[in-house]
Design a protein around this motif. Structure first.
Motif, short mmCIF file in Angstrom:
data_model
loop_
_atom_site.label_atom_id
_atom_site.label_comp_id
_atom_site.label_asym_id
_atom_site.label_seq_id
_atom_site.Cartn_x
_atom_site.Cartn_y
_atom_site.Cartn_z
N ALA A 107 0.74 -1.44 -0.13
CA ALA A 107 -0.24 -0.09 0.03
C ALA A 107 0.80 1.79 0.31
O ALA A 107 0.45 2.00 -0.86
N SER A 108 2.05 1.23 1.16
CA SER A 108 2.79 2.33 0.68
C SER A 108 3.46 2.49 -0.78
O SER A 108 3.22 3.77 -0.85
N CYS A 109 3.73 1.83 -0.89
CA CYS A 109 4.76 1.98 -2.08
C CYS A 109 3.65 2.32 -3.56
O CYS A 109 4.00 3.40 -4.18
N ALA A 110 2.28 1.50 -3.41
CA ALA A 110 1.13 2.30 -4.12
C ALA A 110 1.02 4.21 -4.63
O ALA A 110 0.34 4.54 -5.35
N ASP A 111 1.46 4.21 -3.30
CA ASP A 111 0.85 5.37 -2.81
C ASP A 111 2.39 6.69 -2.75
O ASP A 111 2.02 7.43 -2.31
N GLY A 112 3.36 6.12 -3.90
CA GLY A 112 4.66 6.54 -3.78
C GLY A 112 5.50 6.85 -3.27
O GLY A 112 5.85 8.06 -1.97
N CYS A 119 7.53 0.93 2.79
CA CYS A 119 7.64 0.14 2.48
C CYS A 119 7.55 -0.74 3.16
O CYS A 119 8.27 -0.89 4.26
N GLU A 120 6.15 -1.99 3.02
CA GLU A 120 6.09 -2.40 3.91
C GLU A 120 6.89 -3.80 4.29
O GLU A 120 6.33 -4.37 5.11
N ASN A 121 7.37 -4.01 3.15
CA ASN A 121 8.23 -5.13 3.02
C ASN A 121 9.25 -4.85 3.12
O ASN A 121 10.86 -6.01 2.72
N GLY A 152 8.93 9.58 0.20
CA GLY A 152 9.17 8.94 -1.62
C GLY A 152 9.22 8.97 -2.71
O GLY A 152 9.82 10.52 -3.39
N LEU A 153 9.69 8.36 -4.22
CA LEU A 153 10.46 9.19 -4.84
C LEU A 153 9.00 10.08 -5.18
O LEU A 153 9.69 11.42 -6.10
N PRO A 154 7.99 10.13 -5.62
CA PRO A 154 7.16 11.61 -6.19
C PRO A 154 7.51 12.57 -5.25
O PRO A 154 7.56 13.34 -6.34
N GLU A 155 7.62 12.34 -4.25
CA GLU A 155 7.69 13.59 -3.40
C GLU A 155 8.87 14.23 -3.57
O GLU A 155 8.95 15.77 -3.38
N THR A 156 10.33 13.27 -3.51
CA THR A 156 10.71 13.63 -4.14
C THR A 156 11.56 14.16 -4.91
O THR A 156 11.82 15.81 -4.85
N GLN A 157 10.38 13.64 -5.89
CA GLN A 157 11.11 14.80 -7.45
C GLN A 157 10.01 16.38 -7.71
O GLN A 157 10.78 17.13 -7.93
#
Length: 350
Positions: free
Chosen positions: A97-102, A107-109, A297-302
């Motif tokens: 779920a966390s990765c799907a949300d960017g 990451c839960e794994n 996350g990656l979207p926010e870092t960009q």
């Protein structure tokens, strides 16, 4: 592919030149010639085993700026010659779920860190940016649009920048808010710059009177010397949000008492020893919160990189050669840097 790097084989020996192996780019990979790499306190903690679980040889570095030298067959967002960055993450499960949300940092794994995370590549764990080149999955590569002459000072944005940007954005810092930044170091100086650019009234907290003018120069509207009880008391109950960048254990009550009703104190530094237990009554009687935040996350870092390019924001840095890394570590422990060391990666060829 063999590249030159600097790393350590044991905790109690200095970093030294080593040769490391990088994988050939796969279909989704980007190969990057590293131009600059910031020096983070995390690098020192990990390479010297001050944090548990260090895997050796350890090559630190997760504030990477460079240029693309090759891309995999399925990569469309990047081309050879592009200016790019790599931060603290180089992979995650990409399906929770966390990765799907960017929000790959949650990451839960378990995300794959840029260094010291187990992987299949030799030597069995990731090796970081104190090296000439790195190969990274294209999802974890970031576009950099700052001008070329600013690239050394862009590198710390990949950790110090996003670590402070993410909570400021999450708690919707902006015009009309009074925001505190605790600590004027590698993280804190970025927090002041970013909160100022977001339009907030920024108050910097420092334990040193000598840093008062420095904080004002960075963009603070006011400065509080935290050891001055009268200065602290004068601001009681007036802050919407306080970002605390200090990693040393200290009394959090001094800051929760400064929050308005519904205010938040957000911690981004992990202390070596636990903070003293906070006064819960202060929280309950003001519906106040103590929260935490981890990089971004990656979207926010960009988003952060684009925001900084638009606003002309970079870190304040001191450039070093890789051969001077141990001296830089010693100075960093004494807070003798304004405010981030950055390695000129060309020195690895010397």
């Amino acid at each position: 592919m063999v590249v030159k790097a600097y790393g350590a084989y044991v905790a109690d020996k200095p970093l030294e030149p080593i040769d490391i192996e990088r994988r050939q780019p796969g279909p989704h990979d980007v190969e990057i010639d590293i131009a600059y790499c910031g020096v983070c306190h995390s690098d020192l903690h990990q390479v010297r085993s001050e944090w548990e679980g260090t895997l050796y040889p350890c090559v630190p570095g997760h504030e990477i700026v460079g240029h693309v030298t090759a891309v995999g067959s399925d990569v469309s967002r990047f081309g050879v010659g592009d200016t790019v960055g790599v931060g603290c993450l180089v992979d995650s499960c990409q399906h929770c779920a966390s990765c799907a949300d960017g929000l790959e940092q949650y990451c839960e794994n378990g995300f794959v860190a840029t260094y010291n995370s187990p992987v299949e590549d030799a030597p069995g764990h990731t090796l970081g940016g104190y090296s000439q080149r790195i190969v990274v999955n294209d999802r974890f590569v970031l576009k950099i649009s700052h001008p070329e002459d600013q690239l050394p000072a862009v590198a710390p944005l990949l950790c110090a920048g996003i670590t402070t940007y993410s909570p400021l954005r999450h708690w919707q810092v902006g015009p009309g808010q009074k925001v505190g930044i605790v600590g004027i170091g590698g993280l804190g100086h970025m927090g002041v710059k970013l909160a100022h650019a977001m339009g907030a009234h920024v108050v910097a907290f420092t334990s040193s009177e000598a840093k008062r003018q420095d904080a004002l120069d960075l963009g603070a509207d006011e400065v509080i010397v935290s050891r001055n009880a009268d200065e602290m008391a004068a601001h009681a109950g007036s802050f919407d949000f306080i970002l605390n960048t200090v990693a040393a254990s200290h009394n959090l009550d001094a800051y929760t008492q400064l929050l308005k009703r519904d205010g938040t104190l957000c911690l981004v530094g992990v202390p070596e020893h636990a903070h003293p237990s906070p006064n819960v009554a202060v929280l309950i009687f003001g519906r106040k919160a103590i929260a935490g935040s981890l990089i971004g996350g990656l979207p926010e870092t960009q988003e952060m990189l684009d925001f900084c390019a638009e606003k002309g924001i970079v870190a304040d840095i001191e450039m070093i050669r890789i051969q001077d890394i141990e001296r830089a570590y010693d100075r960093m422990q004494k807070s003798d840097v304004k405010y981030r060391f950055v390695i000129d990666s060309a020195s690895l060829a010397a």
